[in-house]
Design a protein around this motif. Structure first.
Motif, mmCIF file in Angstrom:
data_model
loop_
_atom_site.group_PDB
_atom_site.id
_atom_site.type_symbol
_atom_site.label_atom_id
_atom_site.label_comp_id
_atom_site.label_asym_id
_atom_site.label_seq_id
_atom_site.Cartn_x
_atom_site.Cartn_y
_atom_site.Cartn_z
ATOM 1 N N ASP A 156 0.886 -1.163 0.000
ATOM 2 C CA ASP A 156 0.000 0.000 0.000
ATOM 3 C C ASP A 156 0.923 1.212 0.000
ATOM 4 O OD1 ASP A 156 -2.145 1.751 0.246
ATOM 5 O OD2 ASP A 156 -2.112 1.661 2.427
ATOM 6 N N THR A 157 0.983 1.907 -1.103
ATOM 7 C CA THR A 157 1.930 3.005 -1.253
ATOM 8 C C THR A 157 1.423 4.264 -0.554
ATOM 9 O OG1 THR A 157 0.941 3.792 -3.309
ATOM 10 C CG2 THR A 157 2.613 2.065 -3.476
ATOM 11 N N SER A 158 2.295 5.261 -0.448
ATOM 12 C CA SER A 158 1.916 6.548 0.133
ATOM 13 C C SER A 158 2.726 7.640 -0.552
ATOM 14 C CB SER A 158 2.181 6.566 1.639
ATOM 15 O OG SER A 158 3.573 6.631 1.896
ATOM 16 N N MET A 159 2.409 8.891 -0.245
ATOM 17 C CA MET A 159 3.137 10.019 -0.818
ATOM 18 C C MET A 159 4.448 10.278 -0.087
ATOM 19 S SD MET A 159 1.282 10.716 -3.331
ATOM 20 C CE MET A 159 2.140 12.172 -3.898
ATOM 21 N N GLY A 160 4.664 9.580 1.034
ATOM 22 C CA GLY A 160 5.913 9.718 1.748
ATOM 23 C C GLY A 160 5.986 10.913 2.677
ATOM 24 N N LEU A 161 4.827 11.407 3.093
ATOM 25 C CA LEU A 161 4.779 12.542 4.014
ATOM 26 C C LEU A 161 4.664 12.041 5.445
ATOM 27 C CD1 LEU A 161 2.240 14.709 1.993
ATOM 28 C CD2 LEU A 161 4.742 14.805 1.873
ATOM 29 N N GLU A 162 4.927 12.916 6.393
ATOM 30 C CA GLU A 162 4.823 12.542 7.797
ATOM 31 C C GLU A 162 3.406 12.095 8.127
ATOM 32 O OE1 GLU A 162 5.990 14.267 12.237
ATOM 33 O OE2 GLU A 162 6.191 15.531 10.461
ATOM 34 N N GLU A 163 3.290 10.985 8.836
ATOM 35 C CA GLU A 163 2.014 10.376 9.218
ATOM 36 C C GLU A 163 1.229 9.825 8.021
ATOM 37 O OE1 GLU A 163 0.786 9.785 12.414
ATOM 38 O OE2 GLU A 163 2.856 10.305 12.863
ATOM 39 N N ASP A 164 1.888 9.762 6.849
ATOM 40 C CA ASP A 164 1.285 9.138 5.672
ATOM 41 C C ASP A 164 2.076 7.864 5.406
ATOM 42 O OD1 ASP A 164 -0.092 8.530 3.380
ATOM 43 O OD2 ASP A 164 0.972 9.985 2.123
ATOM 44 N N TYR A 165 1.573 6.753 5.904
ATOM 45 C CA TYR A 165 2.349 5.513 5.935
ATOM 46 C C TYR A 165 2.158 4.675 4.671
ATOM 47 C CZ TYR A 165 3.400 6.202 10.879
ATOM 48 O OH TYR A 165 3.870 6.686 12.068
ATOM 49 N N SER A 166 3.242 4.078 4.233
ATOM 50 C CA SER A 166 3.181 2.993 3.255
ATOM 51 C C SER A 166 3.422 1.695 4.014
ATOM 52 C CB SER A 166 4.216 3.192 2.149
ATOM 53 O OG SER A 166 5.504 3.390 2.695
ATOM 54 N N ALA A 306 -10.160 3.358 8.418
ATOM 55 C CA ALA A 306 -9.744 3.632 9.794
ATOM 56 C C ALA A 306 -10.639 4.686 10.420
ATOM 57 C CB ALA A 306 -8.294 4.093 9.811
ATOM 58 N N LYS A 307 -10.911 4.519 11.709
ATOM 59 C CA LYS A 307 -11.770 5.435 12.447
ATOM 60 C C LYS A 307 -10.924 6.545 13.066
ATOM 61 C CE LYS A 307 -13.387 3.800 16.236
ATOM 62 N NZ LYS A 307 -14.153 2.952 17.175
ATOM 63 N N GLY A 308 -11.408 7.782 12.979
ATOM 64 C CA GLY A 308 -10.735 8.904 13.633
ATOM 65 C C GLY A 308 -9.348 9.143 13.083
ATOM 66 N N GLU A 309 -8.379 9.260 14.002
ATOM 67 C CA GLU A 309 -6.993 9.534 13.606
ATOM 68 C C GLU A 309 -6.182 8.262 13.390
ATOM 69 O OE1 GLU A 309 -5.872 12.648 13.017
ATOM 70 O OE2 GLU A 309 -7.944 13.258 13.375
ATOM 71 N N SER A 310 -6.829 7.120 13.407
ATOM 72 C CA SER A 310 -6.124 5.851 13.246
ATOM 73 C C SER A 310 -5.667 5.656 11.800
ATOM 74 C CB SER A 310 -7.033 4.694 13.662
ATOM 75 O OG SER A 310 -7.482 4.857 14.985
ATOM 76 N N HIS A 311 -4.788 4.686 11.617
ATOM 77 C CA HIS A 311 -4.296 4.349 10.284
ATOM 78 C C HIS A 311 -4.811 2.972 9.881
ATOM 79 C CE1 HIS A 311 -1.519 7.766 10.200
ATOM 80 N NE2 HIS A 311 -1.226 7.474 11.458
ATOM 81 N N ASP A 312 -4.863 2.733 8.569
ATOM 82 C CA ASP A 312 -5.319 1.420 8.090
ATOM 83 C C ASP A 312 -4.426 0.868 6.981
ATOM 84 O OD1 ASP A 312 -5.990 2.994 5.924
ATOM 85 O OD2 ASP A 312 -8.161 2.733 6.132
ATOM 86 N N ASP A 313 -3.186 1.385 6.876
ATOM 87 C CA ASP A 313 -2.292 0.966 5.795
ATOM 88 C C ASP A 313 -1.950 -0.518 5.863
ATOM 89 O OD1 ASP A 313 0.567 1.127 7.465
ATOM 90 O OD2 ASP A 313 -0.892 2.636 8.047
#
Length: 363
Positions: A156-166, A306-313
């Motif tokens: 699961d890729t990401s843009m590579g920003l802080e708190e944007d997880y791959s 993901a709910k709220g501030e959680s992640h689902d990567d």
């Protein structure tokens, strides 16, 4: 005093209604289960979306007590009396001949994808989980690779920003066993491509060193959203040949490499994930995965996130793996061990072979 089986266990219902002289069709699945029903009877195609039976075609998936199974035959059987179950507790959906059906306009569903008791037990089991960091010292491995197994690696890729997880998941087949996991933010897509290459190169070398001259490693990705950037970065490095130690799996009919997550494919993958986890047919070794799963809840009538501030990567990377599985399970023989002892033995180095017979289990 009677209960009926649903996708959330045995539930109460009010009674049975007989309806005379209805036009009936028969749907037969590839496992030979079948259901006879009216044209407008509602059949689930995943755990929270249904369609009328008359819209289904041969090759479509339906949701059953044994997972998503395709329809192999549809036929008209004439006029018959039919029966319906009234007011099934918690949503009016139930299994008929192991096929999940619905009998009213309201869909009742819990907020969380996977039953909370399943997640609670999973977290308890994972309290003492152990792992080791391999491959660049940042990929968690929960077990050793085995020379006679197959592996699917998805990102699961990401843009590579802080708190944007791959995130990357590695699952072993047959068995649906999570073997390795990687997660990071602040890593640009060029480096994400390199991470996938380094991982699959290492896996290939490790399996080959254990005697399998032709390791079976497959990989894929979500190609929409940030996946576009990953594909561009991969192209700059030489294209799919850059990741040459694993075989790329692409969605059938898709012009881009990988799989596209849509309002149709994501519910299907979520449904299969729910089935596998709640029937104990998928082994998760990551506590972080289980924590994300506990916050993976309905965000609309037909989707989860993901709910709220959680992640689902970690979850979404495994959904791509499930899409690969659903498409390729028969072609790649992911459902069962290929118990050809002579072929396996011929690929193994002498020092890996014991005098005693090798017994392969069917998962």
């Amino acid at each position: 005093m009677y209960k009926i089986l649903t996708n959330n266990g045995w539930k109460k219902f009010d009674g049975i209604k007989k309806i005379d002289n209805q036009e009936v069709i028969k749907l037969t699945l590839e496992n030979d289960n079948f259901i006879e029903c009216t044209n407008d009877h509602k059949i689930y195609i995943n755990c929270f979306e249904y369609v009328e039976a008359k819209t289904l075609k041969i090759g479509d998936y339906v949701y059953t007590d044994d997972g998503l199974i395709t329809i192999k035959n549809i036929e008209n059987v004439g006029i018959k009396d039919v029966y319906d179950i009234l007011n099934v507790e918690d949503g009016n959906k139930f299994f008929a001949n192991d096929i999940l059906v619905h009998n009213c306009e309201f869909i009742g569903q819990s907020n969380s994808l996977v039953d909370s008791n399943v997640i609670r037990n999973m977290l308890l089991e994972l309290e003492s989980v152990t792992y080791k960091f391999l491959v660049d010292n940042d990929i968690k491995f929960y077990d050793d690779l085995k020379p006679y197994k197959k592996y699917i690696v998805t990102i699961d890729t990401s843009m590579g920003l802080e708190e944007d997880y791959s995130a990357i998941q590695v699952f072993e087949f047959p068995g649906f066993i999570q073997i390795a996991e990687w997660q990071a933010d602040k890593l640009n897509q060029n480096l994400q491509v390199e991470k996938m290459k380094n991982l699959t190169d290492w896996m290939y070398s490790d399996i080959k060193s254990k005697g399998n001259l032709h390791p079976e490693i497959y990989w894929s990705l979500e190609n929409n959203g940030s996946g576009e950037g990953f594909i561009c970065a991969l192209r700059e490095k030489g294209g799919t040949e850059y990741i040459k130690r694993a075989n790329l799996i692409t969605e059938t009919g898709n012009k881009r490499i990988g799989f596209t997550t849509t309002s149709r494919t994501k519910p299907m993958a979520c449904s299969q994930l729910k089935i596998l986890l709640e029937s104990n047919r998928m082994k998760i070794n990551s506590r972080n995965y289980a924590i994300q799963l506990s916050n993976f809840s309905a965000d609309s009538a037909m989707s989860y996130s993901a709910k709220g501030e959680s992640h689902d990567d970690l979850i979404t990377s495994s959904l791509i793996m499930i899409m690969v599985y659903l498409q390729e399970k028969n072609r790649l023989d992911l459902n069962m061990e290929i118990m050809n002892y002579n072929n396996i033995r011929a690929q193994l180095k002498p020092e890996n072979i014991e005098d005693s017979p090798i017994i392969f289990s069917i998962n």
